[in-house]
Motif scaffolding. Structure first.
Motif, PDB file in Angstrom:
ATOM      1  N   VAL A 361    -123.424 -77.668 -34.104  1.00 55.97           N
ATOM      2  CA  VAL A 361    -124.652 -77.502 -33.329  1.00 55.97           C
ATOM      3  C   VAL A 361    -124.809 -76.030 -32.965  1.00 55.97           C
ATOM      4  O   VAL A 361    -123.962 -75.454 -32.293  1.00 55.97           O
ATOM      5  N   HIS A 362    -125.899 -75.442 -33.467  1.00 55.68           N
ATOM      6  CA  HIS A 362    -126.194 -74.036 -33.187  1.00 55.68           C
ATOM      7  C   HIS A 362    -127.161 -73.939 -32.011  1.00 55.68           C
ATOM      8  O   HIS A 362    -127.808 -74.922 -31.616  1.00 55.68           O
ATOM      9  N   GLY A 363    -127.297 -72.721 -31.518  1.00 53.57           N
ATOM     10  CA  GLY A 363    -128.319 -72.444 -30.524  1.00 53.57           C
ATOM     11  C   GLY A 363    -129.655 -72.221 -31.229  1.00 53.57           C
ATOM     12  O   GLY A 363    -129.968 -72.849 -32.238  1.00 53.57           O
ATOM     13  N   GLU A 372    -128.519 -67.408 -33.035  1.00 50.98           N
ATOM     14  CA  GLU A 372    -127.475 -67.965 -32.176  1.00 50.98           C
ATOM     15  C   GLU A 372    -126.643 -68.983 -32.956  1.00 50.98           C
ATOM     16  O   GLU A 372    -126.825 -70.200 -32.848  1.00 50.98           O
ATOM     17  N   PHE A 373    -125.708 -68.454 -33.763  1.00 52.80           N
ATOM     18  CA  PHE A 373    -124.832 -69.338 -34.509  1.00 52.80           C
ATOM     19  C   PHE A 373    -123.886 -70.071 -33.565  1.00 52.80           C
ATOM     20  O   PHE A 373    -123.582 -69.588 -32.464  1.00 52.80           O
ATOM     21  N   ALA A 374    -123.403 -71.230 -34.007  1.00 51.57           N
ATOM     22  CA  ALA A 374    -122.431 -71.983 -33.209  1.00 51.57           C
ATOM     23  C   ALA A 374    -121.196 -71.132 -32.974  1.00 51.57           C
ATOM     24  O   ALA A 374    -120.705 -70.444 -33.865  1.00 51.57           O
ATOM     25  N   ARG A 410    -123.365 -81.724 -41.522  1.00 56.90           N
ATOM     26  CA  ARG A 410    -124.728 -81.659 -41.010  1.00 56.90           C
ATOM     27  C   ARG A 410    -124.858 -80.522 -40.010  1.00 56.90           C
ATOM     28  O   ARG A 410    -123.957 -80.261 -39.206  1.00 56.90           O
ATOM     29  N   GLN A 411    -126.025 -79.843 -40.068  1.00 59.76           N
ATOM     30  CA  GLN A 411    -126.319 -78.745 -39.153  1.00 59.76           C
ATOM     31  C   GLN A 411    -127.425 -79.164 -38.181  1.00 59.76           C
ATOM     32  O   GLN A 411    -128.405 -79.792 -38.577  1.00 59.76           O
ATOM     33  N   CYS A 412    -127.233 -78.817 -36.914  1.00 54.18           N
ATOM     34  CA  CYS A 412    -128.246 -79.047 -35.883  1.00 54.18           C
ATOM     35  C   CYS A 412    -128.511 -77.706 -35.191  1.00 54.18           C
ATOM     36  O   CYS A 412    -127.589 -76.905 -35.000  1.00 54.18           O
ATOM     37  N   PHE A 413    -129.754 -77.477 -34.827  1.00 52.37           N
ATOM     38  CA  PHE A 413    -130.035 -76.240 -34.110  1.00 52.37           C
ATOM     39  C   PHE A 413    -131.197 -76.438 -33.154  1.00 52.37           C
ATOM     40  O   PHE A 413    -132.051 -77.312 -33.333  1.00 52.37           O
ATOM     41  N   MET A 414    -131.179 -75.598 -32.125  1.00 52.42           N
ATOM     42  CA  MET A 414    -132.229 -75.636 -31.101  1.00 52.42           C
ATOM     43  C   MET A 414    -133.455 -74.872 -31.605  1.00 52.42           C
ATOM     44  O   MET A 414    -133.353 -73.946 -32.403  1.00 52.42           O
ATOM     45  N   PHE A 415    -134.593 -75.268 -31.110  1.00 52.26           N
ATOM     46  CA  PHE A 415    -135.849 -74.650 -31.522  1.00 52.26           C
ATOM     47  C   PHE A 415    -136.797 -74.668 -30.333  1.00 52.26           C
ATOM     48  O   PHE A 415    -136.613 -75.437 -29.385  1.00 52.26           O
ATOM     49  N   GLY A 416    -137.809 -73.802 -30.365  1.00 54.78           N
ATOM     50  CA  GLY A 416    -138.769 -73.763 -29.272  1.00 54.78           C
ATOM     51  C   GLY A 416    -139.968 -72.909 -29.606  1.00 54.78           C
ATOM     52  O   GLY A 416    -139.965 -72.167 -30.606  1.00 54.78           O
ATOM     53  N   PRO A 417    -140.998 -72.973 -28.796  1.00 54.29           N
ATOM     54  CA  PRO A 417    -142.218 -72.196 -29.079  1.00 54.29           C
ATOM     55  C   PRO A 417    -142.022 -70.692 -28.979  1.00 54.29           C
ATOM     56  O   PRO A 417    -142.855 -69.935 -29.484  1.00 54.29           O
TER      57      PRO A 417
END
Length: 565
Positions: A361-363, A372-374, A410-417
């Motif tokens: 899980v990345h930032g 923002e890598f894990a 599997r890769q997960c990452f945060m996202f936003g506007p």
């Protein structure tokens, strides 16, 4: 021996001489046609190397041959006539090229043909049944005129062809001729060849086929149907073509593949494939006991190779064959998760998700300041840098490289506007993407930022506009990503259900259940904050029906894990 070989060659004369000697030493006569464009000194050197085999090796009159030209047929006619007249014991004539490589001893081929003394082996298919021609011309090959070379004057060739089609030009096909197409590499009986070459109608046939497009794929294939009594529509030569109609070339690492085919001859072998030539031209091959030719044994491998070349590997983008946009074989290599709004509400959400799902899980990978890598790494697998400038040079390649380099995890990452929004459409159309959004959660960091309220209002308006564009995009009919959206108020009302849904989708094999949950940030006064935005003229629209009181700050409404069956 009852079989003779006709060889059409124009390059790699040393290999031609080697193969011709191999057949002659086994008692098979060989007639060689050397293209007239070959320099005289090269031809003299070749003939000198074969001086000791004059009884069985002959050289036919030379023609200047071009791809798909009539002279290829003329050269074949001349060489075949020489074979039939000078070697009366030959019962079958086997046509090969200078790039053909014998895969089995000549004795195997002779035994095979002796069991079928009246059979002609030639691929011969009616034009209506052909599905492999390249160029869009089937019966038109026989009904139009082709005065221009397709190879040297492609544009003029196409214009002339289209003009004739529009004007309705139709050449008359000679009576008794039913056009057929097929491979030019055949093995015909003496009887059939003599009937074709000594036919009283040969002048008429030759005159007609001179103006047929690619006559070497139709002349013998058509006439053999007129004169033969037993046609087996297949070639004894192993040849494979790619999706562009170009022949596959066999190299040293194809040795085991060629052995498995049990074919008599393969086309075409690379002239520098020393291992292939040393093995198949060795007398030791004669000790092998093999069955009938069966190229079908390796068809699956060629089909897979064609599929790999045309479609590539899912999610792999190479500088050697960068795919056309929207025609790639899968946008990314593995499923991945895009999580928007969760880290803003639960600061320890990335660590919690890593523990629950055993994924990486990345930032904010597309954050404005840095990637923002894990684990806070500055360089990630595959040499990916945390530089936002490098990432923004080609965001698509950044994401696809990340997914490819880290497979199968599997890769997960945060996202936003506030992040780079360039890839919104790419991710929305990607079946591997799982997009989960808590809409309006971006307002929580603004509320806690301590900035002047006028700055907060302007930034809130900008972020809401960006998020609404993303939400509208995700509602389009062409979206292929798995999308889940919870307005902020809906999520805070029952946070355990969305969290359980997310971890089940990310790690279905683990079948995880909520035994712990991340803590929510302090939302004391957040409802009044949203009301203040309204009072200042900015209308919060993506938070859902968020009350102005502090109902979601009530300790009884903190995230409490429970089993979801």
């Amino acid at each position: 021996m009852s079989v003779g070989f006709v060889m059409l060659c124009h390059t790699a004369l040393d290999r031609v001489a080697q193969v011709a000697r191999h057949w002659a030493e086994q008692g098979c006569p060989v007639v060689i046609h050397v293209d007239s464009r070959v320099r005289p000194r090269e031809l003299r050197d070749m003939k000198k190397s074969l001086d000791d085999m004059r009884k069985l090796i002959r050289f036919s009159p030379r023609y200047r041959c071009e791809w798909g030209g009539w002279n290829l047929v003329a050269a074949t006619q001349a060489a075949s006539q020489m074979m039939l007249r000078q070697f009366p014991g030959v019962r079958h004539v086997y046509l090969t090229s200078g790039a053909c490589l014998p895969l089995r001893p000549a004795a195997d081929l002779v035994a095979y043909l002796n069991e079928r003394p009246e059979t002609d082996f030639i691929e011969s298919v009616m034009t209506e049944e052909v599905g492999w021609t390249i160029g869009g011309l089937n019966i038109e090959r026989f009904r139009l005129f082709f005065p221009f070379s397709w190879r040297r004057n492609r544009r003029v060739f196409d214009i002339a062809t289209r003009m004739q089609q529009r004007l309705g030009v139709r050449r008359r096909i000679p009576q008794g001729i039913v056009p057929h197409l097929g491979s030019q590499w055949w093995c015909l009986t003496r009887k059939t060849l003599l009937a074709i070459l000594d036919s009283p109608e040969r002048v008429r046939h030759d005159r007609y086929f001179r103006r047929v497009w690619i006559p070497d794929e139709s002349y013998f294939q058509t006439l053999v149907r007129r004169y033969s009594t037993d046609v087996e529509s297949r070639s004894l030569t192993l040849f494979k073509f790619d999706f562009q109609g170009k022949p596959h070339i066999f190299y040293d690492d194809h040795l085991s593949l060629l052995r498995r085919s049990d074919c008599f001859v393969a086309r075409k072998a690379w002239a520098h494939a020393d291992r292939l030539y040393d093995h198949f031209l060795s007398p030791a091959v004669a000790e092998d006991q093999r069955s009938d030719p069966n190229p079908g044994r390796i068809d699956r491998l060629f089909s897979a190779a064609k599929e790999r070349r045309v479609r590539g590997r899912a999610g792999l983008y190479m500088q050697s064959r960068f795919p056309v946009s929207n025609f790639e074989n899968g946008r990314t290599a593995m499923p991945y998760s895009v999580l928007q709004g969760f880290a803003e509400l639960m600061p320890d959400f990335p660590d919690w998700l890593t523990t629950m799902t055993e994924t990486r899980v990345h930032g904010h990978l597309f954050g404005p300041e840095r990637v923002e890598f894990a684990g806070g790494q500055s360089v990630f697998r595959g040499g990916l840098s945390d530089s936002a400038k490098l990432r923004d040079y080609n965001p698509k390649s950044f994401l696809t490289s990340l997914i490819w380099n880290t497979r199968p995890r599997r890769q997960c990452f945060m996202f936003g506007p506030a992040d780079n929004q360039t890839l919104n459409g790419f991710m929305a159309a990607d079946p591997n993407a799982q997009i989960s959004i808590v809409s309006g959660a971006w307002a929580v960091p603004l509320y806690r930022s301590g900035l002047p309220f006028s700055d907060i209002r302007r930034e809130a308006a900008r972020l809401q506009r960006v998020e609404m564009e993303f939400l509208d995009l995700l509602e389009q009919h062409w979206v292929k990503a798995r999308v889940r959206i919870w307005p902020l108020a809906t999520f805070l009302d029952k946070p355990t259900e969305p969290l359980q849904t997310i971890i089940e989708e990310i790690a279905p094999r683990l079948r995880p259940r909520l035994t712990s949950a991340p803590n929510l940030v302090d939302l004391t006064g957040f409802g009044q904050f949203l009301q203040d935005l309204r009072n200042q003229g900015m209308q919060p629209m993506v938070m859902g029906d968020y009350p102005a009181n502090d109902i979601f700050h009530n300790p009884d409404r903190q995230v409490r894990p429970h089993l979801v069956s």
